[in-house]
Motif scaffolding. Structure first.
Motif, mmCIF file in Angstrom:
data_model
loop_
_atom_site.group_PDB
_atom_site.id
_atom_site.type_symbol
_atom_site.label_atom_id
_atom_site.label_comp_id
_atom_site.label_asym_id
_atom_site.label_seq_id
_atom_site.Cartn_x
_atom_site.Cartn_y
_atom_site.Cartn_z
ATOM 1 N N GLU A 106 -4.864 5.614 0.990
ATOM 2 C CA GLU A 106 -4.796 4.162 0.914
ATOM 3 C C GLU A 106 -4.551 3.552 2.294
ATOM 4 O OE1 GLU A 106 -4.815 2.004 -2.497
ATOM 5 O OE2 GLU A 106 -6.266 3.524 -1.905
ATOM 6 N N PRO A 107 -5.195 2.424 2.604
ATOM 7 C CA PRO A 107 -5.017 1.808 3.923
ATOM 8 C C PRO A 107 -3.600 1.289 4.173
ATOM 9 C CG PRO A 107 -6.977 0.968 2.824
ATOM 10 C CD PRO A 107 -6.209 1.734 1.805
ATOM 11 N N ALA A 108 -2.856 0.983 3.099
ATOM 12 C CA ALA A 108 -1.496 0.468 3.244
ATOM 13 C C ALA A 108 -0.557 1.297 2.375
ATOM 14 C CB ALA A 108 -1.439 -1.004 2.834
ATOM 15 N N PRO A 109 0.714 1.397 2.764
ATOM 16 C CA PRO A 109 1.671 2.155 1.950
ATOM 17 C C PRO A 109 1.806 1.578 0.541
ATOM 18 C CG PRO A 109 2.590 1.654 4.114
ATOM 19 C CD PRO A 109 1.329 0.863 3.991
ATOM 20 N N ILE A 110 2.049 2.444 -0.432
ATOM 21 C CA ILE A 110 2.298 2.001 -1.798
ATOM 22 C C ILE A 110 3.779 1.668 -1.931
ATOM 23 C CG2 ILE A 110 2.320 2.719 -4.225
ATOM 24 C CD1 ILE A 110 -0.127 4.471 -3.574
ATOM 25 N N PRO A 111 4.126 0.467 -2.410
ATOM 26 C CA PRO A 111 5.537 0.075 -2.499
ATOM 27 C C PRO A 111 6.301 0.947 -3.493
ATOM 28 C CG PRO A 111 4.078 -1.830 -2.741
ATOM 29 C CD PRO A 111 3.219 -0.614 -2.842
ATOM 30 N N LEU A 112 7.512 1.331 -3.105
ATOM 31 C CA LEU A 112 8.401 2.123 -3.959
ATOM 32 C C LEU A 112 9.565 1.255 -4.411
ATOM 33 C CD1 LEU A 112 6.710 4.431 -2.762
ATOM 34 C CD2 LEU A 112 8.817 5.764 -2.530
ATOM 35 N N LEU A 113 9.776 1.204 -5.708
ATOM 36 C CA LEU A 113 10.806 0.379 -6.321
ATOM 37 C C LEU A 113 11.774 1.261 -7.090
ATOM 38 C CD1 LEU A 113 11.706 -2.590 -7.222
ATOM 39 C CD2 LEU A 113 10.256 -2.172 -9.237
ATOM 40 N N VAL B 119 -4.743 -6.809 2.359
ATOM 41 C CA VAL B 119 -4.416 -8.141 1.870
ATOM 42 C C VAL B 119 -3.967 -8.068 0.428
ATOM 43 C CG1 VAL B 119 -5.373 -10.397 1.297
ATOM 44 C CG2 VAL B 119 -5.911 -9.338 3.497
ATOM 45 N N ASP B 120 -4.697 -7.304 -0.404
ATOM 46 C CA ASP B 120 -4.345 -7.171 -1.806
ATOM 47 C C ASP B 120 -2.971 -6.549 -1.965
ATOM 48 O OD1 ASP B 120 -7.605 -6.496 -3.319
ATOM 49 O OD2 ASP B 120 -6.687 -8.310 -2.549
ATOM 50 N N SER B 121 -2.681 -5.508 -1.159
ATOM 51 C CA SER B 121 -1.397 -4.828 -1.269
ATOM 52 C C SER B 121 -0.252 -5.771 -0.952
ATOM 53 C CB SER B 121 -1.359 -3.629 -0.324
ATOM 54 O OG SER B 121 -0.124 -2.954 -0.436
ATOM 55 N N MET B 122 -0.410 -6.570 0.112
ATOM 56 C CA MET B 122 0.615 -7.542 0.447
ATOM 57 C C MET B 122 0.728 -8.584 -0.654
ATOM 58 S SD MET B 122 -0.113 -8.088 4.492
ATOM 59 C CE MET B 122 1.083 -9.416 4.588
ATOM 60 N N ARG B 123 -0.390 -9.047 -1.157
ATOM 61 C CA ARG B 123 -0.388 -10.090 -2.177
ATOM 62 C C ARG B 123 0.292 -9.612 -3.437
ATOM 63 N NH1 ARG B 123 -3.127 -10.663 -6.519
ATOM 64 N NH2 ARG B 123 -4.587 -9.022 -5.991
ATOM 65 N N ILE B 124 -0.022 -8.417 -3.885
ATOM 66 C CA ILE B 124 0.500 -7.978 -5.170
ATOM 67 C C ILE B 124 2.000 -7.749 -5.104
ATOM 68 C CG2 ILE B 124 0.324 -5.427 -5.124
ATOM 69 C CD1 ILE B 124 -1.026 -7.840 -7.813
ATOM 70 N N GLU B 125 2.495 -7.192 -4.016
ATOM 71 C CA GLU B 125 3.938 -6.996 -3.892
ATOM 72 C C GLU B 125 4.665 -8.332 -3.842
ATOM 73 O OE1 GLU B 125 7.085 -5.052 -0.721
ATOM 74 O OE2 GLU B 125 4.985 -4.425 -0.688
ATOM 75 N N SER C 294 -7.147 0.349 -9.069
ATOM 76 C CA SER C 294 -6.776 -1.040 -9.352
ATOM 77 C C SER C 294 -7.032 -1.983 -8.182
ATOM 78 C CB SER C 294 -5.296 -1.119 -9.742
ATOM 79 O OG SER C 294 -4.464 -0.763 -8.651
ATOM 80 N N GLY C 295 -7.475 -1.470 -7.052
ATOM 81 C CA GLY C 295 -7.626 -2.320 -5.881
ATOM 82 C C GLY C 295 -6.292 -2.694 -5.276
ATOM 83 N N ALA C 296 -5.406 -1.710 -5.161
ATOM 84 C CA ALA C 296 -4.081 -1.880 -4.528
ATOM 85 C C ALA C 296 -3.189 -2.835 -5.295
ATOM 86 C CB ALA C 296 -4.229 -2.314 -3.077
ATOM 87 N N ARG C 297 -3.219 -2.745 -6.628
ATOM 88 C CA ARG C 297 -2.348 -3.590 -7.455
ATOM 89 C C ARG C 297 -1.177 -2.805 -8.049
ATOM 90 N NH1 ARG C 297 -4.667 -5.281 -12.026
ATOM 91 N NH2 ARG C 297 -6.630 -4.148 -11.838
ATOM 92 N N PHE C 298 -0.851 -1.667 -7.477
ATOM 93 C CA PHE C 298 0.149 -0.793 -8.079
ATOM 94 C C PHE C 298 1.447 -0.780 -7.277
ATOM 95 C CE2 PHE C 298 1.795 3.675 -8.774
ATOM 96 C CZ PHE C 298 2.323 3.404 -10.038
ATOM 97 N N ILE C 299 2.571 -0.896 -7.996
ATOM 98 C CA ILE C 299 3.908 -0.712 -7.443
ATOM 99 C C ILE C 299 4.528 0.477 -8.168
ATOM 100 C CG2 ILE C 299 6.208 -1.719 -7.164
ATOM 101 C CD1 ILE C 299 4.854 -4.483 -7.129
ATOM 102 N N LEU D 48 0.384 -3.840 -11.574
ATOM 103 C CA LEU D 48 0.705 -2.740 -12.482
ATOM 104 C C LEU D 48 1.915 -2.019 -11.901
ATOM 105 C CD1 LEU D 48 -2.913 -1.378 -13.052
ATOM 106 C CD2 LEU D 48 -1.696 -3.131 -14.372
ATOM 107 N N VAL D 49 2.973 -1.894 -12.701
ATOM 108 C CA VAL D 49 4.223 -1.330 -12.210
ATOM 109 C C VAL D 49 4.700 -0.252 -13.173
ATOM 110 C CG1 VAL D 49 6.502 -1.870 -11.273
ATOM 111 C CG2 VAL D 49 4.779 -3.684 -11.457
ATOM 112 N N SER D 50 5.052 0.898 -12.649
ATOM 113 C CA SER D 50 5.651 1.936 -13.486
ATOM 114 C C SER D 50 7.138 1.638 -13.607
ATOM 115 C CB SER D 50 5.429 3.327 -12.894
ATOM 116 O OG SER D 50 5.895 3.408 -11.562
ATOM 117 N N GLY D 51 7.606 1.540 -14.857
ATOM 118 C CA GLY D 51 8.995 1.121 -15.030
ATOM 119 C C GLY D 51 9.815 2.002 -15.936
ATOM 120 N N ALA D 52 10.021 3.288 -15.636
ATOM 121 C CA ALA D 52 9.742 3.909 -14.350
ATOM 122 C C ALA D 52 9.268 5.344 -14.576
ATOM 123 C CB ALA D 52 11.013 3.956 -13.492
#
Length: 320
Positions: free
Chosen positions: A189-196, A9-15, A123-128, A97-101
């Motif tokens: 991680e239970p969900a994939p980490i988003p790649l930007l 849920v957190d991963s979906m929310r943060i993205e 971070s509790g799945a708050r990373f992109i 939290l986003v690495s840019g880049a």
């Protein structure tokens, strides 16, 4: 205790809190320094990050600048991004939290994947994971890399990172002798980490649309930005699944203490009072920009600026 479902849920929310169709969100690029100051106090940066989190900014963006030199226009001594992101993960609660880049071409992709999993867990799945290619040939040489191979190196490293962080994680080794074991990455991680994609990395917009959740680029004058956005929308429309793909802009902002001062272009952004600044953001949203990361440049105290933007501008865009 947090469950796997909580993390999904957190991963979906943060993205989606950073990138959402038809909406625009606002983030901040760290470190936040007053004009003319190239020295970042780490305690102050963490304190400002906590404030931005509490004020409702949607993302904190962390740059990866491995080496400085006299010719490089950025005089700031940036912290190692993974160390800084770890501290931010422990200091904030809701903000993305986003690495840019992360400079994908100058780091081993498996080290990048390990760092991404670590920050996401802390971070509790708050990373992109924003990935770029770097743009300084001399820095490539310092790391023993050939800048002429930037495009191919970026694509190969992306493939390795994406495989390690995807829905069915797997390790692509550099070499696999016959007796090599099967490696895997923990924690998982239970969900994939988003790649930007941050910048183009020498790739086509079609490649970026196929492989990334979105494209982050720097500010250009409006006509050039419209043309660039048009290229992106065309690439997204060519996707067979017509999935949502985000478009974001990193923009320098010098916020005047006169709220009515008209907007004036400066390199990579604007000097403006808050009213004109809000209109600029509104125009960007109408043109299809989903996120703007602010690189604040002002003689005014940083806290004063981010508090003014949060109180007077963000409510027009962060309604949910």
């Amino acid at each position: 205790m947090r469950t796997a479902k909580d993390y999904r849920v957190d991963s979906m929310r943060i993205e989606h809190s950073v990138f959402r169709e038809g909406e625009l969100s606002v983030g901040l690029t760290l470190p936040l320094l007053e004009a003319g100051n190239a020295i970042a106090n780490s305690d102050e940066q963490l304190s400002v990050a906590k404030l931005a989190d509490a004020l409702g900014y949607r993302a904190l963006w962390i740059r990866d600048v491995p080496l400085n030199n006299a010719d490089y226009p950025d005089p700031v001594g940036h912290l190692d991004p993974w160390v800084f992101l770890g501290a931010l993960a422990a200091s904030t609660k809701q903000i993305a939290l986003v690495s840019g880049a992360i400079v994908l071409t100058l780091r081993h992709p498996l080290h990048i994947a390990k760092g991404a999993v670590s920050v996401s867990t802390l971070s509790g799945a708050r990373f992109i994971l924003g990935l770029g290619s770097g743009d300084r040939p001399a820095e490539y040489a310092a790391f023993g890399k050939d800048a002429a191979e930037r495009r191919d190196l970026y694509r190969r490293h992306w493939e390795t990172v994406a495989a390690a962080l995807g829905p069915a994680p797997r390790i692509i080794p550099d070499h696999a002798p016959p007796d090599a074991p099967d490696f895997f990455l923990l924690p998982r991680e239970p969900a994939p980490i988003p790649l930007l994609a941050v910048g183009s990395g020498g790739q086509s917009v079609d490649w970026i649309a196929r492989n990334a959740i979105g494209w982050m680029t720097y500010h250009r004058e409006p006509e050039a930005q419209r043309a660039r956005h048009g290229l992106w929308r065309a690439a997204v429309e060519r996707l067979p699944s017509r999935e949502f793909r985000a478009f974001g802009i990193a923009m320098r902002v010098d916020l005047s203490d006169d709220p009515h001062e008209p907007a004036k272009e400066i390199p990579l952004g604007y000097r403006s009072g808050r009213h004109a600044f809000a209109e600029l953001l509104q125009a960007m949203r109408e043109r299809g920009t989903h996120h703007v990361s602010l690189n604040l440049t002002s003689v005014r105290p940083v806290r004063e600026v981010i508090q003014e933007v949060a109180a007077e501008v963000l409510p027009r865009f962060h309604s949910r």
